[in-house]
Design an enzyme around this catalytic site. Sequence first.
Site, PDB file in Angstrom:
ATOM      1  N   LYS A   1       0.813  -1.208   0.000  1.00 45.04           N
ATOM      2  CA  LYS A   1       0.000   0.000   0.000  1.00 45.04           C
ATOM      3  C   LYS A   1       0.857   1.273   0.000  1.00 45.04           C
ATOM      4  O   LYS A   1       0.645   2.173  -0.819  1.00 45.04           O
ATOM      5  CB  LYS A   1      -0.882  -0.045   1.261  1.00 45.04           C
ATOM      6  CG  LYS A   1      -1.690   1.181   1.510  1.00 45.04           C
ATOM      7  CD  LYS A   1      -2.238   1.112   2.929  1.00 45.04           C
ATOM      8  CE  LYS A   1      -1.121   1.350   3.920  1.00 45.04           C
ATOM      9  NZ  LYS A   1      -1.633   1.721   5.246  1.00 45.04           N
ATOM     10  N   THR A   2       1.822   1.320   0.887  1.00 48.61           N
ATOM     11  CA  THR A   2       2.652   2.514   0.984  1.00 48.61           C
ATOM     12  C   THR A   2       3.456   2.712  -0.298  1.00 48.61           C
ATOM     13  O   THR A   2       3.643   3.827  -0.759  1.00 48.61           O
ATOM     14  CB  THR A   2       3.609   2.401   2.187  1.00 48.61           C
ATOM     15  OG1 THR A   2       2.842   1.997   3.317  1.00 48.61           O
ATOM     16  CG2 THR A   2       4.256   3.736   2.478  1.00 48.61           C
TER      17      THR A   2
ATOM     18  N   ASP B   1      -4.319   8.162   3.011  1.00 51.86           N
ATOM     19  CA  ASP B   1      -3.875   6.863   3.493  1.00 51.86           C
ATOM     20  C   ASP B   1      -4.834   6.403   4.595  1.00 51.86           C
ATOM     21  O   ASP B   1      -5.464   7.228   5.250  1.00 51.86           O
ATOM     22  CB  ASP B   1      -2.452   7.029   4.052  1.00 51.86           C
ATOM     23  CG  ASP B   1      -1.807   5.693   4.339  1.00 51.86           C
ATOM     24  OD1 ASP B   1      -2.340   4.666   3.878  1.00 51.86           O
ATOM     25  OD2 ASP B   1      -0.772   5.682   5.022  1.00 51.86           O
ATOM     26  N   GLU B   2      -4.937   5.131   4.804  1.00 46.61           N
ATOM     27  CA  GLU B   2      -5.788   4.573   5.877  1.00 46.61           C
ATOM     28  C   GLU B   2      -7.191   5.160   5.825  1.00 46.61           C
ATOM     29  O   GLU B   2      -7.758   5.561   6.839  1.00 46.61           O
ATOM     30  CB  GLU B   2      -5.171   4.866   7.261  1.00 46.61           C
ATOM     31  CG  GLU B   2      -3.748   4.391   7.437  1.00 46.61           C
ATOM     32  CD  GLU B   2      -3.633   2.914   7.776  1.00 46.61           C
ATOM     33  OE1 GLU B   2      -4.639   2.187   7.632  1.00 46.61           O
ATOM     34  OE2 GLU B   2      -2.547   2.493   8.159  1.00 46.61           O
TER      35      GLU B   2
ATOM     36  N   GLN C   1      -9.379  -3.657   7.869  1.00 44.63           N
ATOM     37  CA  GLN C   1      -8.504  -3.199   8.951  1.00 44.63           C
ATOM     38  C   GLN C   1      -9.073  -1.969   9.642  1.00 44.63           C
ATOM     39  O   GLN C   1      -8.360  -1.219  10.304  1.00 44.63           O
ATOM     40  CB  GLN C   1      -7.104  -2.881   8.412  1.00 44.63           C
ATOM     41  CG  GLN C   1      -6.348  -4.130   7.986  1.00 44.63           C
ATOM     42  CD  GLN C   1      -4.911  -3.825   7.631  1.00 44.63           C
ATOM     43  OE1 GLN C   1      -4.153  -3.384   8.476  1.00 44.63           O
ATOM     44  NE2 GLN C   1      -4.556  -4.040   6.387  1.00 44.63           N
TER      45      GLN C   1
ATOM     46  N   ARG D   1      -0.200  -9.396  10.997  1.00 37.82           N
ATOM     47  CA  ARG D   1       1.071  -8.752  11.346  1.00 37.82           C
ATOM     48  C   ARG D   1       2.231  -9.720  11.186  1.00 37.82           C
ATOM     49  O   ARG D   1       3.399  -9.334  11.170  1.00 37.82           O
ATOM     50  CB  ARG D   1       1.086  -8.230  12.804  1.00 37.82           C
ATOM     51  CG  ARG D   1       0.081  -7.143  13.152  1.00 37.82           C
ATOM     52  CD  ARG D   1       0.100  -6.027  12.167  1.00 37.82           C
ATOM     53  NE  ARG D   1      -0.921  -6.230  11.159  1.00 37.82           N
ATOM     54  CZ  ARG D   1      -0.984  -5.547  10.030  1.00 37.82           C
ATOM     55  NH1 ARG D   1      -0.091  -4.630   9.749  1.00 37.82           N
ATOM     56  NH2 ARG D   1      -1.935  -5.782   9.150  1.00 37.82           N
TER      57      ARG D   1
END
Length: 794
Positions: free
Chosen positions: A66-67, A254-255, A285, A638
């Site tokens: 994603k980043t 983002d997010e 998430q 994670r």
Amino acid sequence: MNQSDPRPDPQDSLAHEPAAGSLSARARAAVAPQSPYLNGLNPEQRAAVEATEGPVLVLAGAGTGKTRVLTTRIAHLIATGKAYPSQILSVTFTNKAAREMRERITAVIGPVAEGMQWLGTFHSIGTKILRRHAELVGLRSDFTILGTDDQLRLMKQVIEAEGIDEKRWPARQLAGHIDGWKNRGLGPDQVPAGEAGAFANGKGGRLYRAYQERLKTLNAVDFGDLLLECLRLWREHPDILEQYQNRFRYMLVDEYQDTNVAQYLWLRLLAQARKNLCCVGDDDQSIYGWRGAEVDKRGAEVDNILRFEHDFPGATVIRLERNYRSTGHILSAASGLIAKNQGRLGKTLRTEDEPGEKVTITGAWDSEEEARLIGEEIEALHAKKHSLSEIAILVRISAQMREIEDRLVTLGVPYRVIGGPRFYERAEIRDALAYLRVVNQPADDLAFERIVNTPKRGLGDATIQVLHNHARAARVPLMEAARFIVETDELKPKPRGTLRDLLISFGRWAKLSETMSQSEVAQTVLEESGYTDMWQKDKSADAAGRLENLKELVRSMEEFPDLQSFLEHVSLVMEANESDTVERVSLMTLHAAKGLEFDTVFLPGWEEGLFPNQRALDESGRAGLEEERRLAHVGITRARRRAKIYFASNRRIHGLWNSTVPSRFIDDLPESNVEVAEAPANFSYGGSRFDRMQPFSGSSYQTPGWQRAQAHRASTDDGGYSARRSGDRRGPMLIEGELVAKSTGGSGFKLGGRVLHTKFGPGTIEAVDGNKLTVEFDKAGRKMVLDSFVEALG
DNA sequence: TGGAGGGGCATTTTT
DNA sequence: TGCCCCTCCA
């Protein structure tokens, strides 16, 4: 990309600004070298980078890069000449995320990334905008941003001023309401009457308004205002909104799943004109619903991310489903789990990595044993040369940490707790900042009030009250009222002298700040005020740490040109510099773990009531359950190589032992990706006990996962008599083993008999029902226990 | 005014 | 069970 390109920033100047897509811009793009930054992107990622025009929703599952997409997209916009760095709005939730993004963009496109002046958190960008137009919303551009503690103090004052009993209607609760309203983008006039009335017999709305008025008089805002006031600014001044709409040719978020309504409205206003809004997020998430990330104007529970396509018609939706983080079993386990949720957009993560290890599930007798098992596994991993920094323990609530920490300390395993109070939220930092705020701005009443008697110098409530009365009557700041009061005989000689000394000191420090560097001023203020001294004399365990934090604060000030700019910066973005070279295990809540990854992840406490958390279920029903499940999904994803789930059959909650049932989330995991861990040698007792837990377990023990757990247990242990590890400190366990065997043929316990329970201690039997005993314990009170848990006394 | 002890309380938390 | 806040007393 030419890195030394001295292109003028078209903003705030009359410099020629080639329109995006104009001839010159296209020509420039053609000159640029082929885009090496696109190399290595998979097709979906590449699509997400290249779909620059119009609304785009990128559903990026955990570990799907994603980043990378975000940073590459920005690089792409700049490299192709579609926008200058200063024309891109890029929003993150945390300062850390913003910093990392800036670093990564710089790595791709070089120093031009410095021109990205609109890369930051919602709040930092909001601050920047508000400072430019402060006067239009009734503020001065040097407004202060209040922290939670200041807010609370202010609300207390407001509540008292309204003549409301603060004990009956605590400020904390009001803060919660106001926060909620602000999260939903509601000003004092927009709060639905019913809700405004919920606090203090209908005075909620009035208190909210009074609080806002107090903020304005103090030239202060709270976090919520940083967004809310922007909304107001834009709505009341369309010309200014238009400026920003023109400025931000491309917007990235983002997010996105964590945006609340206020943030959503903020984005929507900006995006209305050009519609070049790219939101990246993962509905699976979304774990901050309780903080206002859901619930729209009509009160319906609608996640922003779930209605993106509705709000931005014609939006391109791109799914990133290739996971580059976890091995197969971990990923499938997480996918299987999250598939049980109904309210989701739907994504299936896949990996080309090997299946790897299955997710393990380990039952423990109690939370203590759970901590011990985790400790042992960590030691084993460490012995196999696994780095401790690649190990994390993720808990549902902070209270779980204590026992685990205790165990790690005993074992001598270095660990660090992530999260907890932020650096600038710490009392000593807030205190120090308050001193500096007063030096910088003597009219800062909240800051003045905070430190006027810190350290204790005999200026207590009585004195403050006198100051307040005068300040209010004369409509002047507290500091000025104090100057006046010390010239009268209204105060007794002692406090009057002390107050005068303090005023003189502040005068001196203010003068010093004209000649000295701000860090030197800080140093001097903290010493001369007796503040450093206060902590040096403090004998509590954390005093040393606090002094260390103060040093860190002074050190960090050196990077700023002056005190003013330091203070402006600090309330939003201060963080402790972690200079940690030692390898440590990380311990944190599941919430704090979002965005992080580790080779090995321990997930203790998967029990009904704890996880999913009972309160979440009670308060939010199915939505609550689904959010808890997303949290579980975040936890598992994670892990890169090992995910280890634990549950304990007994856990102490608020000091009382409760028997617990394994989490339903365990049953949500696909059987083929999970294995019930080898029963540790000292676990078989627990196993045999679990088998008898039925009367306490409700219905959940019948679920497949639970049966699986039992079946596996039966095949790996030998009926409760496995060799116990020597050195196990729980001596009496063997006796209990015998009792288990004995009690199978019926209870050998009699009414009035004395028994000993490993947890509850001695007690007297009051009733016998099959293998269930009602025992009045000497210390723990009356409990119903299984006979196998107790030993007959005498 | 400030320290000591009792009562009430007890998710998750960026900014 | 432990922490925090508040009240009571010196």
